[in-house]
Design an enzyme around this catalytic site. Structure first.
Site, short mmCIF file in Angstrom:
data_model
loop_
_atom_site.label_atom_id
_atom_site.label_comp_id
_atom_site.label_asym_id
_atom_site.label_seq_id
_atom_site.Cartn_x
_atom_site.Cartn_y
_atom_site.Cartn_z
N PHE A 17 -24.12 0.48 -27.84
CA PHE A 17 -23.53 0.94 -26.59
C PHE A 17 -23.10 2.38 -26.84
CE2 PHE A 17 -22.53 -2.13 -23.14
CZ PHE A 17 -23.20 -3.23 -23.65
N LYS A 69 -27.49 9.33 -29.86
CA LYS A 69 -27.05 8.21 -30.71
C LYS A 69 -28.22 7.24 -30.96
CE LYS A 69 -22.21 8.48 -29.42
NZ LYS A 69 -21.09 8.04 -28.62
N ASP A 75 -13.54 5.14 -35.18
CA ASP A 75 -14.35 6.04 -36.02
C ASP A 75 -13.57 6.44 -37.27
OD1 ASP A 75 -16.62 6.13 -34.40
OD2 ASP A 75 -15.62 7.50 -33.02
N PRO A 80 -16.72 2.86 -41.64
CA PRO A 80 -18.18 2.69 -41.72
C PRO A 80 -18.75 2.52 -40.31
CG PRO A 80 -17.05 0.70 -42.45
CD PRO A 80 -15.99 1.74 -42.23
N ASP A 81 -19.94 3.05 -40.07
CA ASP A 81 -20.59 2.85 -38.78
C ASP A 81 -21.36 1.53 -38.86
OD1 ASP A 81 -22.46 2.86 -36.61
OD2 ASP A 81 -21.91 4.96 -36.32
N ILE A 82 -20.81 0.51 -38.22
CA ILE A 82 -21.37 -0.85 -38.34
C ILE A 82 -22.79 -0.88 -37.77
CG2 ILE A 82 -21.05 -3.26 -37.65
CD1 ILE A 82 -18.02 -2.53 -37.30
N LYS A 127 7.81 0.13 -42.86
CA LYS A 127 7.83 0.86 -41.58
C LYS A 127 8.23 2.33 -41.82
CE LYS A 127 10.09 0.90 -37.13
NZ LYS A 127 11.27 0.49 -36.40
N ASN A 156 -7.84 1.51 -29.13
CA ASN A 156 -8.37 2.14 -27.91
C ASN A 156 -8.26 1.16 -26.74
OD1 ASN A 156 -10.89 0.50 -27.74
ND2 ASN A 156 -11.23 1.46 -29.74
N LYS A 164 -29.01 6.95 -34.88
CA LYS A 164 -28.71 5.67 -35.54
C LYS A 164 -29.94 4.78 -35.67
CE LYS A 164 -23.89 5.73 -33.91
NZ LYS A 164 -22.65 4.97 -33.82
O1 PMT Z 1 -14.28 -3.76 -23.64
P1 PMT Z 1 -14.31 -3.28 -22.20
O2 PMT Z 1 -12.93 -2.94 -21.69
O3 PMT Z 1 -15.06 -4.22 -21.31
O4 PMT Z 1 -15.09 -1.89 -22.18
C1 PMT Z 1 -16.45 -1.88 -22.48
C2 PMT Z 1 -16.84 -0.70 -23.39
C3 PMT Z 1 -16.67 0.59 -22.63
C4 PMT Z 1 -15.97 -0.70 -24.67
C5 PMT Z 1 -18.34 -0.95 -23.83
O5 PMT Z 1 -19.13 -1.01 -22.70
C6 PMT Z 1 -18.82 0.16 -24.76
O6 PMT Z 1 -19.24 1.24 -24.36
N1 PMT Z 1 -18.77 -0.12 -26.10
C7 PMT Z 1 -19.04 0.87 -27.15
C8 PMT Z 1 -17.83 1.74 -27.37
C9 PMT Z 1 -18.04 2.77 -28.45
O7 PMT Z 1 -17.42 2.68 -29.47
O8 PMT Z 1 -18.95 3.67 -28.20
P2 PMT Z 1 -19.36 4.88 -29.18
O9 PMT Z 1 -20.23 5.73 -28.34
O10 PMT Z 1 -18.14 5.50 -29.77
O11 PMT Z 1 -20.16 4.19 -30.34
C10 PMT Z 1 -21.59 4.04 -30.31
C11 PMT Z 1 -21.99 2.72 -30.89
O12 PMT Z 1 -21.65 2.68 -32.28
C12 PMT Z 1 -21.34 1.50 -30.26
O13 PMT Z 1 -22.32 0.50 -30.14
C13 PMT Z 1 -20.28 1.09 -31.27
O14 PMT Z 1 -20.07 -0.33 -31.27
C14 PMT Z 1 -20.91 1.52 -32.58
N2 PMT Z 1 -19.94 1.89 -33.63
C15 PMT Z 1 -19.11 2.94 -33.46
C16 PMT Z 1 -18.25 3.28 -34.49
C17 PMT Z 1 -18.24 2.53 -35.68
N3 PMT Z 1 -17.42 2.81 -36.67
N4 PMT Z 1 -19.07 1.48 -35.81
C18 PMT Z 1 -19.91 1.14 -34.80
O15 PMT Z 1 -20.68 0.17 -34.93
#
Ligand code: PMT
Length: 411
Positions: free
Chosen positions: A320, A334, A276, A302-304, A286, A207, A338
């Protein structure tokens, strides 16, 4: 903190007044020492006005030397910071030569020295400059940056001086910052950047995260005295000095590294944009283009964040939320689902959130929220860390209070 700020002759010298301002905001006394070529890029008058001290530039200025000699200046400094640092000054420090006031101070000081290089990317990548960088680092000189991006010469690459606020924070982390902030003695684990989910040996799903937000959060936590472990996906940012950085590639790697680092952590902040879904299997060779279309079977990663929040001894957990619509509603969802202590909601899209130097966020917790308008990710990270620290201590206070109540009821 007493800082000798050396300014050398590069276009980034125009940012020097801002560096002075950022250092002084944090309570530092700044004595500027300019090289002759720096004077081609920024005026001593402007720098004198922002630093509040006469500028030093000449080793042979009898009047200035009588007031504070170069040896006294070298002793006065708690840190010598050179920003911007040209390839020339790096080479001169490596050689041990001292033809001017700034390099003489570098030779005569016992204080930590930090350089924020700024130059054209070809000059930065030149083997001579890289060899000088290695020698400087071996001698314990801190190299802050450089950043990667568009350059004054119109080209792209590594060699941009880092932003003034990031330089100021890093300098404080290197020296007096540690052990004096809100998070002194606390361990903070931060995830940052994207993950890459391999499809075959040459392709992956990822991403647009640059890691800037997560790196700024980790740096801000360290500036508040925390011991920080930064678990980073693949990004092209310089490693912030003073923290432990663990580099990972995939969501599975980040999950494993997080659970290895989380032991005894007080606070966990998940700023990474973790995948995700990942391909069910990584194809060994390849993939050849044989048919007009193809499909890829994906499986959940896994959702860390949720897995850390679910631990028996979970740290104070901050997520975040990156949303393109219904920001607050989705972020609150969320937070609850979570079982987080706080969540930082930001809008993402083509022109916001990802891969930029600025951002705007709303921080949410169970019974409140606070919005921070658009500003640099570095500044926002500071605001977020202050708010996180406030809520972390409030929660610990109420836990201690309820434990005391249980004990007194049992009595
Ligand atoms: O890196 P930059 O270019 O500076 O951009 C910053 C940012 C937009 C990436 C950052 O500010 C941000 O929003 N980070 C979280 C991105 C994200 O994956 O958001 P989410 O809404 O999809 O996930 C929610 C939370 O679950 C996040 O804290 C994420 O780290 C966590 N997560 C998600 C999926 C997963 N498999 N494991 C996780 O821990």
């Amino acid at each position: 903190m007493n800082i000798v700020l050396g300014i050398t002759g590069g276009i980034a010298a125009y940012k020097a007044p801002d560096i002075v301002r950022r250092l002084r905001e944090r309570g530092a006394e700044v004595q500027i020492v300019m090289t002759a070529s720096a004077e081609e890029f920024v005026t001593g008058t402007a720098l004198q006005a922002v630093s509040g001290k006469p500028i030093r530039s000449n080793l042979w200025d009898k009047e200035a030397e009588a007031a504070m000699s170069h040896i006294e200046l070298a002793r006065w400094a708690d840190v010598v910071l050179i920003a911007p640092a040209t390839a020339e000054v790096m080479a001169r420090i490596v050689s041990g030569g001292a033809p001017d006031l700034l390099t003489t101070i570098c030779l005569a000081t016992e204080a930590p020295i930090a350089l924020a290089p700024a130059m054209n990317h070809v000059m930065w990548n030149n083997p001579a400059t890289q060899a000088n960088r290695e020698v400087l680092e071996e001698r314990g000189i801190h190299i802050i940056g450089p950043g990667i991006g568009s350059q004054a010469c119109g080209e792209e690459g590594a060699g941009r001086m880092l932003e003034p606020d990031l330089i100021a924070i890093t300098v404080f982390n290197l020296t007096g910052g540690k052990g004096e902030g809100l998070l002194e003695g606390r361990k903070v684990v931060v995830t940052a950047g994207p993950t890459r989910e391999a499809i075959d040996p040459v392709r992956y799903i990822t991403n647009r995260s640059s890691g800037k937000m997560g790196y700024a959060v980790a740096t801000a936590a360290a500036a508040q005295g925390a011991d920080v472990v930064l678990i980073s996906g693949p990004v092209s940012l310089a490693e912030p000095p003073g923290l432990e950085v663990i580099k990972v590639e995939s969501a599975m790697d980040m999950h494993a590294a997080t659970h290895e680092a989380i032991d005894a952590a007080h606070i966990f902040i998940a700023a990474a944009a973790v995948a995700d879904y990942r391909p069910v299997a990584i194809v060994e060779q390849k993939i050849k283009k044989k048919s007009e279309s193809m499909s890829l079977e994906l499986t959940r990663c896994p959702d860390i964040l949720a897995s850390v929040a679910d631990l028996d001894a979970a740290p104070f957990t901050v997520g975040f939320a990156a949303e393109t619509e219904n920001l607050i509603k989705h972020a609150r969802g969320k937070l609850e689902k979570k079982k987080l202590d706080m969540i930082v909601a930001n809008r993402v899209g083509r022109d916001c959130g990802f891969d930029r130097d600025d951002n705007a966020v709303t921080v949410l917790w169970s019974d409140g929220e606070k919005s921070f308008p658009t500003s640099s990710k570095v500044e926002l990270a500071h605001d977020v860390i202050e708010l996180v620290a406030e809520h972390f201590f409030a929660k610990r206070g109420s836990e201690t209070q309820s434990r005391l109540t249980v004990i007194s009821n049992n009595d």
